[in-house]
Write an enzyme that holds these catalytic residues in place. Sequence first.
Site, PDB file in Angstrom:
ATOM      1  N   CYS B 134       0.829  -1.206   0.000  1.00 43.76           N
ATOM      2  CA  CYS B 134       0.000   0.000   0.000  1.00 43.76           C
ATOM      3  C   CYS B 134       0.868   1.263   0.000  1.00 43.76           C
ATOM      4  O   CYS B 134       1.652   1.465   0.912  1.00 43.76           O
ATOM      5  CB  CYS B 134      -0.912  -0.023   1.221  1.00 43.76           C
ATOM      6  SG  CYS B 134      -2.046   1.356   1.225  1.00 43.76           S
ATOM      7  N   THR B 200      -0.624  -1.141  -5.970  1.00 46.38           N
ATOM      8  CA  THR B 200      -0.847   0.090  -6.738  1.00 46.38           C
ATOM      9  C   THR B 200       0.415   0.944  -6.826  1.00 46.38           C
ATOM     10  O   THR B 200       1.328   0.827  -6.015  1.00 46.38           O
ATOM     11  CB  THR B 200      -1.980   0.926  -6.120  1.00 46.38           C
ATOM     12  OG1 THR B 200      -1.637   1.183  -4.766  1.00 46.38           O
ATOM     13  CG2 THR B 200      -3.298   0.205  -6.198  1.00 46.38           C
ATOM     14  N   CYS B 341      -7.655   1.286 -47.180  1.00 43.36           N
ATOM     15  CA  CYS B 341      -7.334   2.644 -46.742  1.00 43.36           C
ATOM     16  C   CYS B 341      -8.531   3.581 -46.889  1.00 43.36           C
ATOM     17  O   CYS B 341      -9.199   3.605 -47.913  1.00 43.36           O
ATOM     18  CB  CYS B 341      -6.164   3.173 -47.568  1.00 43.36           C
ATOM     19  SG  CYS B 341      -5.779   4.887 -47.226  1.00 43.36           S
ATOM     20  N   CYS B 347      -1.430   8.178 -40.822  1.00 51.09           N
ATOM     21  CA  CYS B 347      -0.130   7.524 -40.955  1.00 51.09           C
ATOM     22  C   CYS B 347       0.878   8.505 -41.525  1.00 51.09           C
ATOM     23  O   CYS B 347       2.021   8.573 -41.085  1.00 51.09           O
ATOM     24  CB  CYS B 347      -0.226   6.289 -41.846  1.00 51.09           C
ATOM     25  SG  CYS B 347      -0.843   6.634 -43.511  1.00 51.09           S
ATOM     26  N   CYS B 385      -3.048   3.798 -37.633  1.00 54.26           N
ATOM     27  CA  CYS B 385      -4.062   3.559 -38.670  1.00 54.26           C
ATOM     28  C   CYS B 385      -5.354   3.044 -38.030  1.00 54.26           C
ATOM     29  O   CYS B 385      -5.334   2.076 -37.284  1.00 54.26           O
ATOM     30  CB  CYS B 385      -3.552   2.564 -39.705  1.00 54.26           C
ATOM     31  SG  CYS B 385      -4.793   2.198 -40.969  1.00 54.26           S
TER      32      CYS B 385
HETATM   33  S1  SF4 Z   1      -3.722   5.645 -41.510  1.00 55.11           S
HETATM   34 FE1  SF4 Z   1      -2.933   5.799 -43.596  1.00 55.11          FE
HETATM   35  S2  SF4 Z   1      -3.218   3.758 -44.440  1.00 55.11           S
HETATM   36 FE2  SF4 Z   1      -4.492   3.867 -42.605  1.00 55.11          FE
HETATM   37  S3  SF4 Z   1      -6.487   4.506 -43.380  1.00 55.11           S
HETATM   38 FE3  SF4 Z   1      -5.428   6.362 -42.772  1.00 55.11          FE
HETATM   39  S4  SF4 Z   1      -4.435   7.053 -44.686  1.00 55.11           S
HETATM   40 FE4  SF4 Z   1      -5.019   4.926 -45.014  1.00 55.11          FE
END
Ligand code: SF4
Lengths: 441, 462
Positions: B134, B200, B341, B347, B385
Amino acid sequence: MAEFSTPTTEQQFAENFAQLKPVMNRTEALYESSRCLFCFDAPCIKACPSGIDIPQFIRQINSGNDTGAARTIYEANYFGNACGKVCPTEVLCEGACVYNLQEVKPIEIGRLQSFATTKVIKNGEKLFGPGADNGKKVAVIGAGPAGISAACELRSLGYDVDVFEAKAQPSGLTVYGVAPYKITNEETLAEMAYLQSQFGYNVHFNSAISSREELEKLENKYDAIFLGIGLGKTNELGLPGEDKINCTGAVEFIAELREFQHKVAVGRKVIVLGGGNTAMDAASESSRLGAENVILAYRRAKEEMGAYEFEYDLAKGVGVKGLFNVAPVEITGNGYVAGVKFIRTETKDGKVSEIAGSEFVEPCDMVIKATGQAKQTEFLSLIPGLKLDGKGRIIANAHTGQTSNPKYFASGDAWNGGAEVVNAAAEAKLTARGIHAYLSK
Amino acid sequence: MPDLSINFAGIKSPNPFWLASAPPTNSGYQIMKAFDAGWGGAVWKTLGVPVVNVSSRYGGVNYRDKRLVGFNNIELISDRPLADNLREIEEVKKRFPNHAVIASLMVQTRQEWHDIVRQSQDAGADGFELNFGCPHGMCERGMGSAVGQEPKVLQMIVEWVMEVAKKPVIVKLTPNISDITEPAMAARRAGADAISLINTIQSIVGVDLDQFSPYPIVDGKGTNGGYCGPAVKPIALNMVKNCAQHPDIKLPISGIGGIENWRDAVEHILLGASSVQVCTAAMHFGFGIIREMTSGLEQYMVEKGFNTIYDFVGKALPNVLHWEDLNMKYKVTANINEDKCIGCQLCYTACEDGAHQAIKLNAGTRIPEIIEENCVGCNLCSLVCPVEQCITMERTDDATQHLTWKERTEAGTAPTEFNDEKAGGRHHWVPEPSAALGKERHKTLPGKARLYSGETVLPTEA
Ligand code: SF4
Ligand SMILES: Cc1cc2nc3c(=O)[nH]c(=O)nc-3n(C[C@H](O)[C@H](O)[C@H](O)COP(=O)(O)OP(=O)(O)OC[C@H]3O[C@@H](n4cnc5c(N)ncnc54)[C@H](O)[C@@H]3O)c2cc1C
Ligand SMILES: Cc1cc2nc3c(=O)[nH]c(=O)nc-3n(C[C@H](O)[C@H](O)[C@H](O)COP(=O)(O)O)c2cc1C
Ligand code: SF4
Ligand code: SF4
């Protein structure tokens, strides 16, 4: 059977015309804003005619900065609240949201937008104010989306602004034309009051400018004149029997509906003539007013209608029946409308032709003509040197809104020929800057 | 059907899911309800010296619309009279003889330890868990994490307990220490039967922006608390792994920290835990989550062909190496599945601003393109993504070579100077700093300005 019973009280009217996009509460706004991906170079922004920084305001809502969100919206569009509710988002921002490509429901951008703006309007939060007085004056004709947006932007640039409006309320077709299930009168007028209290332009209601003398007075008194007059009355069809009682124009019918609500009477069997968005609205509205049968009659095939698909779906959803490839030839009846005589048509290589001998009468007790709004060419002819294009639209510079009479500027339906509230608001903001550039020379 | 039962250092339980010592195990009522619902065992809310709690005890960390991804408390050990707790332990054991009931204990002196161990033993507890974890309230009184952070003191106290304990003794470790294996080794030296971790983590979960006080707020003030919930799982997993891999600890481990579903439990088990304990998830969703946990675990075992829990305890451990033993010849490259995509370009901006400028945009499409020569295979784009399996990391080496940092060091081929030719990033292309200026300003300006500077021209202001 009617889908709706005839509303006789304010309450029943509100139920029949329940908001399609009700304002979110904070929890819903939090959930929905959490889904936004914050796309790079977001396609939703590009699809918004006023270029609101959508991922930015959604992120602001998500982090609890609702006021900042409202500021982001209003910086791009003074009709931020109205647009959130009345924009055809399916074909604009929401239609462009990347989630569509993933077959996931797009972000409810419109409702999030109204959420943030409703909050500042309710709380009367001051976000903007007039700029330092620059000693110049601009007259604005028309208190529609175009006129009011121009007034706001001009005030922020330090101009003294007088708005002249023919009707008794501001916001133009937002309060006199848009379907009541998209936005209520109270919501529309609350945003107008909010804008006026911040920017402090003067609006002169019931003050139509209609003569050369009146225009001359304005020309003498003001440094520039902004035309935000929109379109005019419903086009005449030129058919026999068009003057019969209960044969009305859609714009006129809807204006009455917005003003008198449940006190407006509708026929038992209504025929709406036309295939555009206004026709869809008028048909839906008739049905919600308790009409037993509503027929939408269009000259061409269903696929050729100008209306957005979702607007037709909306009408079908409240029981409206489509009647396609029929052209009206006469409004029948003895004093009162009793029916419409149609002739069947066919479309070949994009051309409609009538099929001889195919006439028939479709009985009804009300006809609503949704056959487009006329342009205000007569009034515009009073302005010296003002050029219109072949369709009666004001010709003006795409970036500055300046017309062929350098003192006059234009935006909105009168210039674009009839689009949406958001177009008028976006154009007017740009045009106000055009006026500023002109008067600063 | 696979067999979910365990024998944890001599403590038998019908399944590996135990409720951790916390509010859900505060009373016989709750524990009976939990056993009724399907939990295999429960570690009773820590018994010990008398305490008084404050009102306003918990704080939470929300992530966007997700509530309680992290949870924090400033609560102390059980504030119920010891006699009540002992009586209820007895009652529960009578009703559920095959379920595991473990008494969590925390006292100060040798005599106190002896007394409380004997008393809970007599009440029928199946084992003990010594709370040395604790991180608030008790440590100021020389207990809890104050003990857990001092391996010598910890060892001494465990030895006291071992003098009288006739049931298995588990030592619960605090993560508020730089090397978790030190207290674990101390427990081992003292003869403990097992360890459990983590307790914790000392934390402040948030600060109220209007009251200028940390959460939870007690009359306008706050204090540091103990952090737990889904957010701490990665820390717990690493510490479980450290103890499981240590060559000399060799004690059964009860894994605790961020377990909310069967997957979390399996992860703890794969890294060496042979029982798991749950607190926050039960506090958030109630005892009913056990149904999903056991069914998920069963299904997983069926699919993998595991008959008992012991078939996969520590199964991932051989694959957890030191960094210097990883194969540097292995190479992955990002690959965008164009059909999936959705063009969010997360990305792109992630790699451009946060990684290696290995993704480019082409005119006329929103689908970004990977610049293979620049991609270092960091995974970032595939992590941001939003579309499942849209960016995949494909292996691009020929899988024939193997070379580790250790081998390079031994062979003398590792870079040694600041400007060494052999340094990894030496030949990696980086744009000139000034190429950044104004790049894509039209895409990152506020929306309205973006439009003005794009298709339409902003009228010049005077
Ligand atoms: S992160 Fe890039 S690859 Fe993925 S959906 Fe968006 S644009 Fe497309
Ligand atoms: C039935 C219907 C439904 C619609 N639904 C939608 C919708 O759902 N969503 C959407 O975004 N858009 C909708 N629109 C379109 C939208 O309302 C218009 O595009 C928008 O209002 C145009 O703004 P504006 O300022 O150019 O013109 P208007 O809104 O027409 O405003 C012009 C104003 O000028 C005044 N005026 C005109 N002449 C004079 C004069 N000589 N002197 C003084 N005042 C004058 C008028 O009284 C009016 O108030 C709809 C339109 C119609 C007809
Ligand atoms: C990929 C990566 C590399 C990091 N490298 C360093 C480093 O070189 N030096 C350092 O002091 N911290 C480094 N950090 C730690 C961060 O500076 C920071 O302390 C930590 O990520 C916590 O902040 P966050 O929750 O905002 O990520 C690194 C973090 C990440 C994610
Ligand atoms: S496209 Fe959709 S997800 Fe992307 S920023 Fe716009 S609203 Fe958010
Ligand atoms: S893996 Fe890393 S370096 Fe390669 S493209 Fe993705 S983010 Fe860029």
